[in-house]
Design a protein around this motif. Sequence first.
Motif, short mmCIF file in Angstrom:
data_model
loop_
_atom_site.label_atom_id
_atom_site.label_comp_id
_atom_site.label_asym_id
_atom_site.label_seq_id
_atom_site.Cartn_x
_atom_site.Cartn_y
_atom_site.Cartn_z
N HIS A 191 0.80 -1.14 -0.16
CA HIS A 191 0.08 -0.23 -0.05
C HIS A 191 1.07 1.24 0.11
N ASP A 425 -1.97 -1.91 -3.54
CA ASP A 425 -2.89 -2.41 -2.89
C ASP A 425 -3.74 -1.29 -2.40
N ARG A 429 -4.44 1.11 1.38
CA ARG A 429 -4.26 2.62 1.34
C ARG A 429 -5.31 3.61 1.62
#
Length: 455
Positions: A191, A425, A429
Amino acid sequence: MDSLTEALLSGAAPDDIGRYALPTQYRAAHLLAADIGMFDGVSDPDVRKSLHVGSVPMPELAPDEVVVAVMASSINYNTVWSATFEPVPTFGFLKRHARQGGWAARHDLPYQIVGSDASGVVVRAGSGVRHWKPGDHVVASCVQVDDQEPATHADAMLGTGQRIWGYETNFGGLAHYAVVRASQLLPKPPHLTWEESASVLLTAATSYRMLVSDNGARIKQGDIVLVWGATGGLGAYAVQMVKNAGGIPVGVVGSEHKAAALRRLGCDVVIDRSEIGLGDDSAPGPERTIELGKRLGREIRRQVGEDPHVVFDYVGRATFGISVFVVRKGGTVVTCGSSTGYDHHFDNRYLWMNLKKVIGSHAANLQEQAECNRLFRLGHLAPVLSDVFPLDEVGEAARLVQLNRHIGKVGVLCLAPEEGLGVTDPALRERIGAARLNPLRGLGATPRPAQGALS
């Protein structure tokens, strides 16, 4: 631009990356052995004069190594040490390493590629590498170890063959490509962007070993932890770890600008060092040390009610005597560096008669780094990136750190053409939130010049 770099930047599939030839040359931030002595007698050794960015040859790959296409890196204080050739020129490390012979001989060159952090993509793996392959997104640890040395298997940091990559070795991370051992790699948190993930591992893992690990202070719920330089890279991660552990961080900083940054990190107690009379990076004498320790102790007790259980000190000469004095009876001072000088002085009566402990800590072993990296992957720790520079301006980035005008971490874009790339990802996030991930972005460099390294 070579074909491999073009393929990476155009989003080549992992299976295709290994089909491209490695470039014979690549851009890197490096020092020149011929420059040793350039700062002799100079009061301000400006790292912008010694850090060069230019083309270097691609080294041959050892069986246990990988080549990483470096998307981003970051500045650590060891790059400042390297670029000022103090306390010793790091070319001496390269020569000693090369005396092992074999693959180590490659490191003794008339130039040194510096940098001890990197995030990027594996583009080549040596014949002995088992767990990594081209296309993997990785972050690189700063620690290289000798896995054939017995001490390494107790704690890698105890091995005599342990070296800091990009400081005690060549082929570091402030470059378009880097050569690392496979045992340096961990999965990149999916993320995070390239520049965020490149600002994490060296400083955060060092703080983790100092505070959380069995090899450090082993902080626990309710511990009061005094953090010198609390808005530097090490300190800003230390504050987060103390909060996560249920402790009470007490941060010391050098300006209201940095105090505001520290409050963004959620630090419980913020103390401006000028309020206790510690206004520069010089080491106070014995009587002054006790006086400053008493002032600091009174202020901590006023705001928290008790003396600190732990003092987190990487500042060194200017603060160490105060740290030993101010920590509570039976408490622990843990140190990993000395940005204001290595010659520490303290009154031993306050150590031995009060049963205090001093723990020396250096970087982190791979298991500690993996545990720390896991906290980032879970979103329990956040990057503390404040500024990002392109590789061609690495001298300016390092100068910020040299003058202590930075907050948190200063990132460097290498192959990544812009910020914000590398997230695989986005859902995680979004759940964590951009503000939580970047508490220090937008603050940038402190607006006033400030020589020293107390933060």
